[in-house]
Write an enzyme that holds these catalytic residues in place. Structure first.
Site, PDB file in Angstrom:
ATOM      1  N   PHE A 258     -18.669   0.490  -4.804  1.00  0.00           N
ATOM      2  CA  PHE A 258     -19.794   0.500  -5.737  1.00  0.00           C
ATOM      3  C   PHE A 258     -21.126   0.316  -5.011  1.00  0.00           C
ATOM      4  O   PHE A 258     -22.142   0.925  -5.372  1.00  0.00           O
ATOM      5  CB  PHE A 258     -19.615  -0.593  -6.794  1.00  0.00           C
TER       6      PHE A 258
ATOM      7  N   HIS B  57       0.135 -12.274   1.279  1.00  0.00           N
ATOM      8  CA  HIS B  57      -0.787 -11.471   0.478  1.00  0.00           C
ATOM      9  C   HIS B  57      -1.336 -12.240  -0.721  1.00  0.00           C
ATOM     10  O   HIS B  57      -2.524 -12.135  -1.041  1.00  0.00           O
ATOM     11  CB  HIS B  57      -0.085 -10.190   0.009  1.00  0.00           C
TER      12      HIS B  57
ATOM     13  N   SER C  13     -13.112  -5.428   0.836  1.00  0.00           N
ATOM     14  CA  SER C  13     -14.051  -4.849  -0.137  1.00  0.00           C
ATOM     15  C   SER C  13     -15.487  -5.331   0.084  1.00  0.00           C
ATOM     16  O   SER C  13     -16.171  -5.717  -0.857  1.00  0.00           O
ATOM     17  CB  SER C  13     -13.603  -5.165  -1.572  1.00  0.00           C
TER      18      SER C  13
ATOM     19  N   GLY D  55     -17.936  -3.738  -2.168  1.00  0.00           N
ATOM     20  CA  GLY D  55     -17.695  -3.822  -3.606  1.00  0.00           C
ATOM     21  C   GLY D  55     -16.795  -2.722  -4.120  1.00  0.00           C
ATOM     22  O   GLY D  55     -17.036  -2.150  -5.184  1.00  0.00           O
TER      23      GLY D  55
ATOM     24  N   TYR E  16       0.845  -1.185   0.000  1.00  0.00           N
ATOM     25  CA  TYR E  16       0.000   0.000   0.000  1.00  0.00           C
ATOM     26  C   TYR E  16       0.883   1.238   0.000  1.00  0.00           C
ATOM     27  O   TYR E  16       1.544   1.553   0.981  1.00  0.00           O
ATOM     28  CB  TYR E  16      -0.933   0.019   1.210  1.00  0.00           C
TER      29      TYR E  16
END
Length: 293
Positions: free
Chosen positions: A210, A125, A204, A207, A56
């Site tokens: 979204f 990861h 997430s 989404g 990140y």
């Protein structure tokens, strides 16, 4: 906030905080003062799981999280990740590397950036097919024995990889994308980790924004990596937007927001999972946390 237990006894608040976006994944990086305010407010509201990774930024994400949680470091669970090869010129992943020597090097560097002497939850990861899972789990086990790591996690792993790793070093949590519109783990992965007693940390769960109803296809900035994802583009984006309209209708009936409905749905999939919605804004943080009610 109520707590939940992941894996073999890792207790955290039922909603965590994903910290990828503060380092610039969805546009510009926020200021350190704003990151401090966001993460410290999250802690005050009962959040105890803070999730970051070396990729990140890269690297800056760990530094920002480390500074933000410094006043209460020993009272929270700090998660980070290893496993990518990071191109120094582009700052992007150019492959995977889970060789034991690479894991050890990444952990030492992450500890320095985070400003801590241990990582509570260390994730692989992404699986590296060139390195046997037994060697990966063994390396993490050694780091646990050395006191540098407390719990082992995996991300986006298949059932056979999870089983092989778990046989060497118990896996506390699997991190995978999971939401109302990303359900691929339900067929094989969820049954596997529940059989083994491994917790789930859905990333997430909104989404990638979204499902909040605020992200419109074709409106994302060029430096927002979502702009290159098919789900946000052209016909796929338009079709997905129609699904979000249905979500908005349900939210209106319940007197809450689409984001809260989406998060509540994930939370109701079991007491063995802890979603980590991310945000850069305190008001969105408060909206998300209300879904725990």
């Amino acid at each position: 906030m109520e707590s939940r237990t992941l894996g073999q006894g890792l207790e955290v608040g039922k909603l965590g905080l994903g910290c990828m976006s503060i380092s610039g994944a969805y546009g510009d990086r926020i200021a350190q003062t704003d990151a401090n305010a966001l993460l410290r407010h999250a802690y005050e509201q009962g959040v105890t799981l803070f999730d970051t990774a070396e990729i990140y930024g890269p690297y800056i994400g760990e530094e920002m999280v480390g500074q933000a949680i410094a006043p209460f470091r020993d009272k929270v669970i700090l998660a980070t990740k290893f496993g990518f090869v990071i191109n120094p010129e582009t700052g992007r992943a150019s492959g995977v590397d889970s060789r034991p020597e690479h894991i050890r090097s990444v952990v030492d560097a992450s500890l320095r950036r985070l400003g801590t002497d241990h990582i509570d939850l260390l994730y692989q990861h992404r699986v590296d097919k060139a390195v046997p899972m037994e060697e990966v789990a063994g390396a993490v086990s050694e780091l646990i024995a050395a006191g540098k790591v407390r719990w082992f996690g995996m991300s986006e792993a298949k059932p056979e990889d999870i089983r092989r790793a778990h046989a060497v070093q118990p896996v506390a949590a699997l991190q995978s994308e999971y939401s109302l519109w990303s359900r691929g783990i339900e067929a094989e992965i969820l049954p596997t980790i529940r059989e083994l007693g491994i917790g789930l940390v859905p990333y997430s769960p909104l989404g990638r924004g979204f499902l909040t109803g605020t992200v419109q296809p074709g409106t994302l900035e060029e430096n927002d990596f979502r702009a290159n994802m098919p789900r946000f583009q052209a016909d796929a984006g338009a079709n997905n937007l129609r699904l979000v309209e249905q979500l908005k209708a349900v939210a209106a009936q319940k007197g809450c927001t689409p984001a809260q409905i989406a998060l509540a749905w994930v939370l109701h999939q079991g007491d063995d999972l802890v979603p980590i919605p991310g945000t850069r804004r305190v008001e969105r943080l408060e909206e998300n946390l209300a879904a725990a009610q």
